[in-house]
Design a protein around this motif. Sequence first.
Motif, PDB file in Angstrom:
ATOM      1  N   GLY A 381       0.819  -1.214   0.000  1.00  0.00           N
ATOM      2  CA  GLY A 381       0.000   0.000   0.000  1.00  0.00           C
ATOM      3  C   GLY A 381       0.846   1.254   0.000  1.00  0.00           C
ATOM      4  N   ILE A 384       2.339   1.778  -3.516  1.00  0.00           N
ATOM      5  CA  ILE A 384       1.344   2.281  -4.458  1.00  0.00           C
ATOM      6  C   ILE A 384       0.980   3.728  -4.145  1.00  0.00           C
ATOM      7  CG2 ILE A 384      -1.054   1.988  -5.223  1.00  0.00           C
ATOM      8  CD1 ILE A 384      -0.621  -1.051  -4.901  1.00  0.00           C
ATOM      9  N   THR A 388       1.308   6.700  -6.861  1.00  0.00           N
ATOM     10  CA  THR A 388       0.102   7.394  -7.322  1.00  0.00           C
ATOM     11  C   THR A 388       0.144   8.873  -6.958  1.00  0.00           C
ATOM     12  OG1 THR A 388      -1.049   6.613  -5.321  1.00  0.00           O
ATOM     13  CG2 THR A 388      -1.392   5.360  -7.336  1.00  0.00           C
ATOM     14  N   LEU A 407      -6.851   6.346   0.190  1.00  0.00           N
ATOM     15  CA  LEU A 407      -5.630   5.564   0.373  1.00  0.00           C
ATOM     16  C   LEU A 407      -4.737   6.185   1.440  1.00  0.00           C
ATOM     17  CD1 LEU A 407      -3.873   3.194  -0.370  1.00  0.00           C
ATOM     18  CD2 LEU A 407      -3.037   4.458  -2.359  1.00  0.00           C
ATOM     19  N   THR A 437      -7.586  -2.522   0.377  1.00  0.00           N
ATOM     20  CA  THR A 437      -7.854  -2.988  -0.984  1.00  0.00           C
ATOM     21  C   THR A 437      -8.758  -2.012  -1.726  1.00  0.00           C
ATOM     22  OG1 THR A 437      -7.645  -5.294  -0.257  1.00  0.00           O
ATOM     23  CG2 THR A 437      -8.737  -4.902  -2.360  1.00  0.00           C
ATOM     24  N   ILE A 440      -6.834   1.206  -2.581  1.00  0.00           N
ATOM     25  CA  ILE A 440      -5.877   1.032  -3.680  1.00  0.00           C
ATOM     26  C   ILE A 440      -6.600   1.074  -5.015  1.00  0.00           C
ATOM     27  CG2 ILE A 440      -4.368  -0.647  -4.804  1.00  0.00           C
ATOM     28  CD1 ILE A 440      -3.386  -1.461  -2.000  1.00  0.00           C
ATOM     29  N   SER A 443      -7.593   4.617  -5.898  1.00  0.00           N
ATOM     30  CA  SER A 443      -6.479   5.492  -6.293  1.00  0.00           C
ATOM     31  C   SER A 443      -5.939   5.148  -7.677  1.00  0.00           C
ATOM     32  CB  SER A 443      -5.343   5.396  -5.260  1.00  0.00           C
ATOM     33  OG  SER A 443      -4.683   4.142  -5.336  1.00  0.00           O
ATOM     34  N   GLU A 444      -6.042   3.864  -8.065  1.00  0.00           N
ATOM     35  CA  GLU A 444      -5.500   3.442  -9.354  1.00  0.00           C
ATOM     36  C   GLU A 444      -6.443   3.721 -10.523  1.00  0.00           C
ATOM     37  OE1 GLU A 444      -2.526  -0.246  -8.121  1.00  0.00           O
ATOM     38  OE2 GLU A 444      -4.524  -0.697  -8.884  1.00  0.00           O
ATOM     39  N   TRP A 850       5.834   0.914  -9.856  1.00  0.00           N
ATOM     40  CA  TRP A 850       4.430   0.511  -9.940  1.00  0.00           C
ATOM     41  C   TRP A 850       4.223  -0.168 -11.281  1.00  0.00           C
ATOM     42  CZ3 TRP A 850       0.451   1.811 -13.366  1.00  0.00           C
ATOM     43  CH2 TRP A 850      -0.829   1.396 -12.987  1.00  0.00           C
TER      44      TRP A 850
END
Length: 1017
Positions: A381, A384, A388, A407, A437, A440, A443-444, A850
Amino acid sequence: MVHNVLILPVIVFLIATVTGVPAGNAGGYNVGCVKCHALDKNKINIHLIPHSHDDVGWVKTVDEYFYGVNSGQVSVSLIITSVVEALKRNPNRRFIQVETAFFHKWWEENEDLREDFKYLVDNGQIEMVNGAWSMNDEACVNYQSTIDQFTWGLRKIEEMVGKCGRPRVGWQIDPFGHSREQASILSQMGFDAMLFARMDHDDKDKRIQNGDLNFLWKGSANIDDSIIFGSCFPNSLYNEPDWFCWDINCGDDQIVDNPHSPIYNLEEKVKKFATVLQNFSTYYPEENKNILVTMGGDFQYQAAGYNFGNMDKLIKGFQTFDTEFNLIYSTPSCYIKAVNDARPNLSLKTDDFFPYSDRNNAFWAGYFTSRPTIKRFERTGHNILQATKQMYALSSSFSDDGKLTELKEAMGVLQHHDAITGTEQQHVTSDYVRMLTKAIKESEEPLGEIISEFLESDVKMDLSSCLLSNMSICSTSQNNDKFVVAVYNPLAWKTTHYIRLPVKGGSYQINGPDGTEVYDLIETLFSFNYVKIKNEKPSSIELVFAARDIPPFGFKIYHIQRTKKVKITNKTRVSKVTSFEMDLVTNLIKSVTLNGVSINVSQNFHFYQSNDGYSDASEVASGAYIFRPLRDEPLVLENATIIKQFSGKLIEEVHQKWKNEYADVYQSIRWYKNENYLEFDWIVGNIDLDKVGFGKEFISRFNIDNFDNKDTFYTDSNGRELIERVKNNRPTYSYNSSQEPVASNYYPVTSRIVIKDEKKNLEVAILTDRSQGGTSLDKGQLELMVHRRLVFDDNRGVAESLDEYEFDGGLYARGSHYLVFGPIKNTDKDKQSTAAKERILAQKKLLQPWVGLAPTNFTFEQLKHKMKLSYGALTAELPENVNILTFEPWVNGSYLLRLEHIMEKDDDNVLSMPAKISNLKDIFKNITVTEMTETTLAAHLTRTELSERGKYSWIMINNSFSTTNARTVINADEQITLNPMEIRTFILKTEKKSNSANGRNSCFISFGILFLVLYLF
């Protein structure tokens, strides 16, 4: 002159209004906005600190605690509301608010009480302390995550209650031991002190004997201005003294101050409390006139009127019946100011407070490893989040960090001292995993579009990371014959990263910006047949290729296409490969050669049988917190076999399996060709609790032949500076090492553990991918605890044994150790030292690129015509000793930038020198820095504000010094110098240069508007 006299009060009022500082406090004193009650110089002043310690998850989830549901009606929402009402009734009362995660939730849901709360802060009745999103653990966390969650918490406090809410005191009352890096971080944030409750009982006994509960703490061996005031409470923990708990869940008698009542007990209560205080007063030097006494505990003040009403009576009772003590409502800042004014002589501490033991045979070293999978997920986490944040900041389309908020907050919760520690109940762990989870994925969501923007393309890529790849599951690479892999490098220097993807076998064509890439196809280490996830099936094949020289803050895009089926063949017996040699009798590693240096090293798995707490009537068992082996020597796993061996274009690896009845144990020893480390990729799972009848705590142990580290080893402090450890020794106190000779020598390892043989000029390090307990118990030996499954609870409050299940069986944990070794001192001054290699590798593993995947219908030729295949956001890579620790969107269109020097002053001949960055103004290709303001570490206070406010000066025994760092604001085009281990934080105002694709779009839009205007007129 009469007009000046009239104007002066108005000026004072205006200043107080603008700065938020109360204009005065008759009979007392102010610390910032906090109003402190008057002291009595003829008495010992007792600073009563009303507080509630509210865990952000523990035996209940965050929401269960906040709303007050599920097995016990503890409600944090009710606590804060109740405190507000109680404080409004009496302006003399004080309270401290700690956990920002809970406070922010309350603030969002209680709009009608916001002004009341803010008034109480501005009026000096509520002091916001700590200020982080959660009260973080200090053993298992990485410094980057600690800084992040303080930064976010402090920002939200200021947005909610303004500058009067700025905390000045670290309130780390419940973590199970305290790290030196935590002290350094708080000092660099401009905090005045760090207060806490938990300290090893032998250490505390000695400090009480020497009058050293107040002390000075140097948090860094490299940074001069890293000293902070430290204080441990005189109470056994952070609760109120015995017999004086007045919360609705307590059973102690209320104070009855009506002298006509037959149950009148005020005078008796005063005498009993005075007895407690007389005992506390013996803990300090005779000249001490201030004692801090906590009045609260876990989830107290739901009915705050009970607590405050009794304290009101107790304070008045002391004014009537006692001549020795002056009881006052107080706050940590008021206490620290009072102590500072008394000018005590304080001792200096330079190490840390690990491991923590609260009684004989009870070393809290188990939680360094407990719940290993969530410890690893937290690191994922973090990785990532950093990537991000950078991509959002670099984008001209997504400067708003709204999708990052969830996040940031989930990661803040994960730092809590009952989250990343693994000391929470199982259903709470599951809730943490759910929370992280979801965050994440949120944010993605825009990353495909952001990357397309940088690659000047209108191709939409639905990119996401493969969170289950450690179980050989990745839907995109397994279910598509053509897919795109985007690799983003969050480091400030180029890096090479080996991509491992579960695939369905066959042969592949991999094309990228540098042409066709070579690859290896390898059978997976383990079948993962225990995994039961709907529509997901683990693959038996992994595709490995090298994403080479990824630009700093940049991308490379790879197109992967499956062409045909190919059968994989692997040898099953091997003696020597290029970098390491196996012993074909034991099937264990025998020797390793890296960078022209060879060592004889063996590695094997062992397990300690866990003490049940009854075998010796001590009632101390191994549990989520405590590590207590039944015997000093672990049982060794025998019957290792070599099941696979592979030597390909990129890697060499040997797969091992241990045939035993205690657990499933597998390992791949892997060398990526031309890399300066050896990777041990291990799997330990389904630990059997029936065999032998005890819990089991598995370790990986390394032995280096003919190596004398003289009972000394080194562990990192939260991923930063190394601290020297000496077997069976504490630098500042003595303890009985014979009671627990193993556990008492266990320390937290969050990034690396090191041993050195000075005579041979050789050091050996093992780097980790998460927090683990580690030690060196013998010459040339290193061990790290990788997994534990236990039968008994250790009776420290979690009320549940550490017995993790997943998919109807015992939990499997998978992780990596990285072996690095070489000379302690290089005779060739131009060569990079081993310590420098370790630090650079640690950063590369913490901040891995990433990797996002998306299916595609395009061929490679079509794809490369639709987008650029690489992009770098920096004008040039930074030196290897400098890391961009933070780059993220900040407030009002600004950006937050942190630069850090990653070396200690003695690490390397060259890289330990001060690093100079000549021009921050043009560090980014598409962003021009127009203005920059330097702040303290958490970005909540400018350096100018800190200089104007000042920091306390203290008298250290035989020395007097000030801890003020008054660096002024600098210009964007000035040279910036970073000294070893220094972090500098800036808020940037910028102008963004449009990417060419956006420029074209802007041009088209402008022409369109012009055409429309001409048409209309």
